[in-house]
Design a protein around this motif. Structure first.
Motif, mmCIF file in Angstrom:
data_model
loop_
_atom_site.group_PDB
_atom_site.id
_atom_site.type_symbol
_atom_site.label_atom_id
_atom_site.label_comp_id
_atom_site.label_asym_id
_atom_site.label_seq_id
_atom_site.Cartn_x
_atom_site.Cartn_y
_atom_site.Cartn_z
ATOM 1 N N SER A 76 -142.186 -42.603 1.392
ATOM 2 C CA SER A 76 -140.822 -42.913 1.829
ATOM 3 C C SER A 76 -139.974 -41.700 1.493
ATOM 4 C CB SER A 76 -140.291 -44.164 1.127
ATOM 5 O OG SER A 76 -140.971 -45.295 1.638
ATOM 6 N N VAL A 77 -139.340 -41.144 2.500
ATOM 7 C CA VAL A 77 -138.679 -39.852 2.337
ATOM 8 C C VAL A 77 -137.255 -39.928 2.865
ATOM 9 C CG1 VAL A 77 -138.709 -37.449 3.128
ATOM 10 C CG2 VAL A 77 -140.860 -38.569 2.518
ATOM 11 N N GLU A 78 -136.326 -39.366 2.065
ATOM 12 C CA GLU A 78 -134.951 -39.253 2.549
ATOM 13 C C GLU A 78 -134.544 -37.787 2.505
ATOM 14 O OE1 GLU A 78 -132.144 -41.847 0.551
ATOM 15 O OE2 GLU A 78 -130.456 -40.699 1.379
ATOM 16 N N THR A 79 -134.138 -37.254 3.648
ATOM 17 C CA THR A 79 -133.604 -35.887 3.690
ATOM 18 C C THR A 79 -132.211 -35.989 4.318
ATOM 19 O OG1 THR A 79 -134.139 -35.039 5.919
ATOM 20 C CG2 THR A 79 -135.979 -35.223 4.352
ATOM 21 N N PRO A 80 -131.415 -34.908 4.279
ATOM 22 C CA PRO A 80 -130.079 -34.983 4.900
ATOM 23 C C PRO A 80 -130.173 -35.254 6.405
ATOM 24 C CG PRO A 80 -130.265 -33.050 3.496
ATOM 25 C CD PRO A 80 -131.640 -33.618 3.604
ATOM 26 N N TYR B 20 -141.917 -18.826 7.794
ATOM 27 C CA TYR B 20 -141.534 -18.522 9.170
ATOM 28 C C TYR B 20 -140.073 -18.940 9.349
ATOM 29 C CZ TYR B 20 -141.747 -17.994 14.153
ATOM 30 O OH TYR B 20 -141.512 -17.568 15.430
ATOM 31 N N PRO B 21 -139.199 -18.015 9.815
ATOM 32 C CA PRO B 21 -137.769 -18.364 9.890
ATOM 33 C C PRO B 21 -137.479 -19.390 10.985
ATOM 34 C CG PRO B 21 -138.154 -16.129 10.701
ATOM 35 C CD PRO B 21 -139.473 -16.636 10.238
ATOM 36 N N LEU B 22 -136.925 -20.524 10.581
ATOM 37 C CA LEU B 22 -136.648 -21.618 11.513
ATOM 38 C C LEU B 22 -135.180 -22.018 11.431
ATOM 39 C CD1 LEU B 22 -139.593 -24.034 10.582
ATOM 40 C CD2 LEU B 22 -139.417 -22.711 12.706
ATOM 41 N N HIS B 23 -134.602 -22.406 12.554
ATOM 42 C CA HIS B 23 -133.228 -22.928 12.542
ATOM 43 C C HIS B 23 -133.213 -24.410 12.184
ATOM 44 C CE1 HIS B 23 -130.824 -19.557 14.009
ATOM 45 N NE2 HIS B 23 -131.924 -19.205 14.667
ATOM 46 N N THR B 24 -134.325 -25.083 12.459
ATOM 47 C CA THR B 24 -134.366 -26.527 12.216
ATOM 48 C C THR B 24 -135.479 -26.880 11.251
ATOM 49 O OG1 THR B 24 -133.656 -26.834 14.490
ATOM 50 C CG2 THR B 24 -134.502 -28.780 13.358
ATOM 51 N N VAL B 25 -135.084 -27.392 10.090
ATOM 52 C CA VAL B 25 -136.058 -27.926 9.134
ATOM 53 C C VAL B 25 -135.582 -29.327 8.796
ATOM 54 C CG1 VAL B 25 -137.060 -27.689 6.834
ATOM 55 C CG2 VAL B 25 -136.573 -25.643 8.174
ATOM 56 N N VAL B 26 -136.415 -30.348 9.025
ATOM 57 C CA VAL B 26 -135.945 -31.715 8.767
ATOM 58 C C VAL B 26 -136.625 -32.371 7.572
ATOM 59 C CG1 VAL B 26 -135.267 -32.123 11.173
ATOM 60 C CG2 VAL B 26 -137.494 -32.904 10.389
ATOM 61 N N ASP C 66 -129.635 -28.823 0.838
ATOM 62 C CA ASP C 66 -130.220 -27.621 1.426
ATOM 63 C C ASP C 66 -131.751 -27.696 1.445
ATOM 64 O OD1 ASP C 66 -130.841 -27.317 -1.199
ATOM 65 O OD2 ASP C 66 -129.928 -25.343 -1.444
ATOM 66 N N LEU C 67 -132.281 -28.848 1.109
ATOM 67 C CA LEU C 67 -133.731 -29.126 1.111
ATOM 68 C C LEU C 67 -134.500 -28.342 0.049
ATOM 69 C CD1 LEU C 67 -134.532 -29.269 4.962
ATOM 70 C CD2 LEU C 67 -134.188 -31.191 3.423
ATOM 71 N N SER D 197 -144.836 -24.143 9.092
ATOM 72 C CA SER D 197 -143.570 -24.163 9.838
ATOM 73 C C SER D 197 -143.539 -25.319 10.846
ATOM 74 C CB SER D 197 -143.328 -22.817 10.528
ATOM 75 O OG SER D 197 -144.187 -22.634 11.641
ATOM 76 N N PHE D 198 -144.676 -25.676 11.409
ATOM 77 C CA PHE D 198 -144.696 -26.828 12.331
ATOM 78 C C PHE D 198 -144.536 -28.143 11.566
ATOM 79 C CE2 PHE D 198 -146.979 -23.531 14.660
ATOM 80 C CZ PHE D 198 -146.272 -23.539 15.847
ATOM 81 N N ASN D 199 -145.041 -28.150 10.324
ATOM 82 C CA ASN D 199 -144.936 -29.373 9.513
ATOM 83 C C ASN D 199 -143.482 -29.719 9.201
ATOM 84 O OD1 ASN D 199 -146.302 -31.369 7.488
ATOM 85 N ND2 ASN D 199 -144.768 -30.298 6.290
ATOM 86 N N VAL D 200 -142.679 -28.713 8.837
ATOM 87 C CA VAL D 200 -141.322 -28.991 8.351
ATOM 88 C C VAL D 200 -140.325 -29.267 9.477
ATOM 89 C CG1 VAL D 200 -141.716 -27.627 6.262
ATOM 90 C CG2 VAL D 200 -140.604 -26.534 8.227
ATOM 91 N N GLU D 201 -140.715 -28.990 10.721
ATOM 92 C CA GLU D 201 -139.793 -29.229 11.839
ATOM 93 C C GLU D 201 -139.666 -30.700 12.210
ATOM 94 O OE1 GLU D 201 -139.796 -25.444 14.788
ATOM 95 O OE2 GLU D 201 -141.696 -26.494 14.606
ATOM 96 N N ARG D 202 -140.642 -31.508 11.783
ATOM 97 C CA ARG D 202 -140.619 -32.934 12.108
ATOM 98 C C ARG D 202 -140.887 -33.728 10.832
ATOM 99 N NH1 ARG D 202 -143.100 -33.192 17.509
ATOM 100 N NH2 ARG D 202 -142.952 -35.464 17.325
#
Ligand code: AMP
Length: 311
Positions: A13-17, A222-228, A88-89, A270-275
């Motif tokens: 169970s995970v809560e992020t901003p 890997y520089p990403l604009h979206t990390v969820v 800021d994760l 980097s693919f893991n943190v995008e979703r």
């Protein structure tokens, strides 16, 4: 070659901003397998409860991973972890850890899992990692991950199993905590003197560093604009890193192989943190992975080694 992995198979169970998920599929071995299965045949080892459904088992089987040694314990509950990330994760608080079926787990690996050339001891009690290590005598390359909880409550067992692996993959601050050395390079070299010949320090959004007796190689994330959701990024990194090594093991572990392994680990994380959860790695496609690996060449120099991915 095949890779055997033992480690948590979990509900998270995970809560992020950026959102919240309850009881999604997670676990260190799960995230590792989803990444490593792009590079080699993976065999998962670990217990789940009877709350673990066929849909979750199907995800574990992604890209042909073998789950013969995933034991469904009747009446048992699957490992559960709950965490919450700061804005800021970069900070994460563990709110709950329930070992459940892992508490009384006594691994008995099938012949096929014992015979793997590569073994990854993903994060779980060090005592269980040790039991699995003892059953995989044929392994030519063994890597291990752990975390602060086990450094706090099972330090001696953790040091014992670290002495029996080739590679330690650990968060930067956990390496310092484990060795009591405030300097990362000194901490890594202390570990290098105790058994492993490779240390990888994971540094979250700042990437990771590879330290061997004669080499140092750092790669940014890997520089990403979206990390969820960063949950499992370290395990996904390890899956790419160890998966690439497994693929190249026949030719020996040169500096180039290790640097390319770092690039695969970094690209896959980097693919893991995008979703959320396992979503990113379930759907990732080979061209996108190759594109990000090639792109990492902009940030650190390495001679690319081409590999075809399993899709
Ligand atoms: P990471 O974000 O790479 O640290 O990994 C997060 C994953 O580790 C989650 O999917 C959790 O289920 C799992 N996890 C959290 N705490 C533990 C623990 N004490 N032992 C084993 N796995 C854990």
């Amino acid at each position: 070659m095949s890779i055997t992995v033992v480690g948590s198979i979990a509900f998270d169970s995970v809560e992020t901003p950026f959102g919240q998920r309850d009881r999604m599929l997670g676990g260190a071995a799960t995230h590792f397998a989803l990444a490593a299965s792009l590079l080699d045949q993976v065999r998962l080892v670990g217990p789940v409860g009877d709350d673990f459904g066929d849909a979750e088992l199907a995800v574990l089987r992604t890209r042909g991973s073998n789950i013969d040694d995933v034991e469904r314990v009747a009446g048992g509950k699957t490992f559960f972890w709950k965490g919450k990330y700061g804005w800021d994760l970069n900070t994460r608080e563990t709110l709950d850890t329930q070992l459940n079926v892992f508490e009384h787990f006594s691994p008995k690996l099938s012949e096929a899992s014992r015979a793997s050339d590569v073994l990854f001891l993903a994060n779980i009690q060090p005592g269980l990692q040790l039991q699995v290590r003892q059953q995989c005598e044929a392994a030519k390359f063994v890597a291990l991950d752990s975390m602060n909880l086990w450094i706090d409550i099972a330090r001696d067992e953790l040091l014992a199993i670290i002495g029996q692996v080739d590679c330690l993959v650990l968060n930067d601050e956990e390496l310092r905590q484990l060795t009591g050395k405030p300097n990362l390079i000194s901490a890594a070299h202390e570990i290098l003197g105790s058994g492993p010949s490779i240390v990888v320090a994971k540094q979250g959004e700042y990437g990771s560093a590879l330290i061997t007796k004669d080499d140092f190689f750092a790669l940014p994330a890997y520089p990403l604009h979206t990390v969820v959701d960063p949950t499992g990024a370290g395990d996904t990194f390890a899956g790419g890193f160890v998966g690439f090594i497994a693929r190249q093991l026949g030719g020996g572990l040169s500096g180039d192989v290790l640097r390319n392994a770092m690039a695969y680990g970094t690209a896959l994380a980097s693919f893991n943190v995008e979703r959320f959860g396992t979503e990113g790695l379930e759907s990732v496609q080979a061209p996108a992975v190759h594109e990000r690996v090639a792109d990492l060449d902009r940030f650190a120099r390495f001679d690319p080694i081409a590999v075809e991915l399993i899709v």
